[in-house]
Design an enzyme around this catalytic site. Sequence first.
Site, short mmCIF file in Angstrom:
data_model
loop_
_atom_site.label_atom_id
_atom_site.label_comp_id
_atom_site.label_asym_id
_atom_site.label_seq_id
_atom_site.Cartn_x
_atom_site.Cartn_y
_atom_site.Cartn_z
N ASP A 468 17.00 -4.70 12.83
CA ASP A 468 17.25 -3.32 12.46
C ASP A 468 15.89 -2.68 12.13
O ASP A 468 14.95 -3.39 11.78
CB ASP A 468 18.18 -3.26 11.25
CG ASP A 468 18.40 -1.85 10.76
OD1 ASP A 468 18.69 -0.99 11.61
OD2 ASP A 468 18.26 -1.61 9.55
N ASP A 685 19.41 -4.88 6.71
CA ASP A 685 19.43 -4.68 5.26
C ASP A 685 20.46 -3.65 4.80
O ASP A 685 20.69 -3.50 3.61
CB ASP A 685 18.05 -4.25 4.76
CG ASP A 685 17.77 -2.79 5.05
OD1 ASP A 685 18.16 -2.32 6.14
OD2 ASP A 685 17.18 -2.11 4.20
N ASP A 689 24.85 -2.87 8.66
CA ASP A 689 24.44 -4.11 9.33
C ASP A 689 25.36 -5.28 8.99
O ASP A 689 25.26 -6.34 9.63
CB ASP A 689 23.00 -4.49 8.93
CG ASP A 689 21.99 -3.48 9.41
OD1 ASP A 689 22.15 -2.99 10.54
OD2 ASP A 689 21.05 -3.17 8.66
#
Length: 795
Positions: A468, A685, A689
């Site tokens: 990410d 994080d 996610d």
Amino acid sequence: MNAPDPLVPLPELTPAQAAGLDDPDLLAQCVVEWPTGSLRRIGLGISGMYCAACSIAIEDALLKVPGVSEVQVQAASQRARILLDPARVNLSEVVEAVQRVGYRAWPDAAARAGHERLRERRVLLWRLSVAAFCMMQVMMIAWPQYVAGQDEIPPDIWRLMNWANWVLSLPVMLFSCGPFFTGAWRAARQGRIAMDTPVAIGILATFIVSTGVAFGQTEVFGDEAFFDSLTMFVTFLLAGRWLESRARERVTQSLEALCVRLPEAVERAVDPEEVDLMAAAVESVALSSLRHGDRVRVAVGQAFPADGQVLAGHTEVDESLLTGESRAVPRAPGQVIVAGSLNLGAPVWVSVERLGPDTRYQQIVSLVQQAMTEKPGWMRAADRVAGPFLWGVLALAALGALAWQWIDPSRSVWVAVSVLIVTCPCALSLAAPSALLSAAGAMARRGVLVRRLDALEALSTIRQVFFDKTGTLTESELSVVSLRTATGRHDPRQALSGAPAEAWQTATSLAAQSHHPVSRSIVQAARVQNDAWAPSTWVSVNEFAGKGVEARDGSGLVWRLGRRDWVLQGQGRDLLSGWFDADAPRVWLASRDESGACQPGSVMGLVLDEVFRPEAAPALHQLNALGCQSALLSGDHTDRVVAASLALGPRGELPVAAAQAAPEDKLRIVSEAQQAGGHVAVVGDGINDAPVLAKADVSIALDQGAALAQSQADLIILNGRLTGLPEAIMHSRRAMRVVRQNLAWAAIYNFSCIPLALMGLLPPWAAGLGMALSSLGVVLNSLRLGPASWKSSLS
């Protein structure tokens, strides 16, 4: 403290002991995780475990206690994690359940665990010393029998020698063999078999036959006594167990070091309203007595007792065990400190903001304790197979003894004892957990916490990593890169004067009234440049979600900091006419008079941009060198994702897998990669996610990330240190090589020595030596994964 009688179950708790264990404060100290509802997960330390069968016996006993839902016991770390309902079961009932099956239990604490292990090692050393001393005396008496033989020594002298050896063997049987008889008796009382069972049977059979020979019953037991072999292999087994306990201590020490950082007592300001803290009177109070808002004095060398903020004093803080950062970090008034970090510079005063389970330290401790009790699925299956395997060992020994009754009856017992000793799978049971725990301990010291030991095996096979972007490859806070006013573009990282300087100070002062991430980024930018802003002179402050913050100053002007349309209120086209790149600023500042009109001279725009973590590019380069393909999988706008890809991977190290991806899009992309045959890791994080982290073969979260993301993660990287990921992959590969080496060595030892024992070529003393060396060998091999191995693995 004396060792328990091996043939008597541990006594029940006294009423006073039970009342002490049921103290709510003690239960609160034992809690390591707070699941939903009334359930609590507690930690217990356990002594007396030597094999996988021990952990199974304890798990089965605890699961029978009403109110206990789930149990995990790890023999290698001597730890148990228990999910229970405190409203239905007391801590004393849990401890009694463990003691009823013959083991000691206590509320989990690393200091107590170290004390118990030290006590056990001392008792074990006494047992070893007695066995070794008696063995030497037996060997001196038996030496003439080896040299001369029964034909040259008068029968009465021969019998006297056997009687002397019998007397010298009694301390070995009654004291030194205690651990083997204890383990076998515990299992027998529960109708099961343990790894000590074959050993205990072999020792007892050897002693009974040798005793019969010593007292003249040669027609039944033959002519040969085995006191020399008996004392020798007991000595070897105890020596191996003692050395193994020392090695296992080193395996768990690195993990336990994270769990004993908080002080037992702290110095608290007597007067909570004291202004001059450096002259404040203090009182010493227990850590459990601290409350939110308390002000405490932390001396040099002491650990900070809670998360909080420095109020007075300047110091340096060691956060190495919490973040993996080896250098001391400076801390000044207004800066945040973390519970468990060490004060190295000077005494400071700290305000208490978070205590107990709310602290970052306690969250890390909970993860560490989970790692110390976690057992991969294949290890749990192997533990369950241990029972049938040991029954097979007993059957094999019985068949060997029966066969030798026709070949050479005098060696029948000799062969049976050798088979019982050599087939004990102690080394096999230690092969994996010792290596995985040692690896987890070393990784914890480098700032990577392992939540599931299963993940180490999967991590060693990873070939593709999805990242990410926001909050993972970038810092959690934005950077103020420029200021825009009617006079042009200004850099806040350089000295400002005139109207821009006044506007910047006003913006930082107003941002300090908000907890929004963008406001914190503005305040942090000012702190980095040591810019001083005026103290809070605002008459009233209001924060509007999704818009910004509004405040009135002493002169009656209303200031706004936030979105452009909200701050300028439709006047943007007129006010910003002629401005350079007026669309670039993300945050705007302006004041309004009593009529509600914006003051042109007060308008300022702040351009903020993401800042990549310093470790991001090196981590991607190291992953590429390891053969792991990295890719961006982000929900951010395409232009920002592409810019990040080019900035961090100029040679194509970080292609874009997807941009503006919804959680379901991320799931689809990861599923497609897995279906293509690859093992996939995901690093994220945010809350969005969490689904893809749960889907990945290995999920990695940052400790600053959302709690939901961390709950789905297999590994957690402390302090946003992304280079910990390639280090963890390298270490996991090395750990699995050590596991395979351990399993291969243990299997080769067992399967090569069994035929030798059945053919009568392996005496009992040699079988005992081989068993001790095999168990010790796998533990010592696992120690190569300790912290010292990181330097070599990264070079």
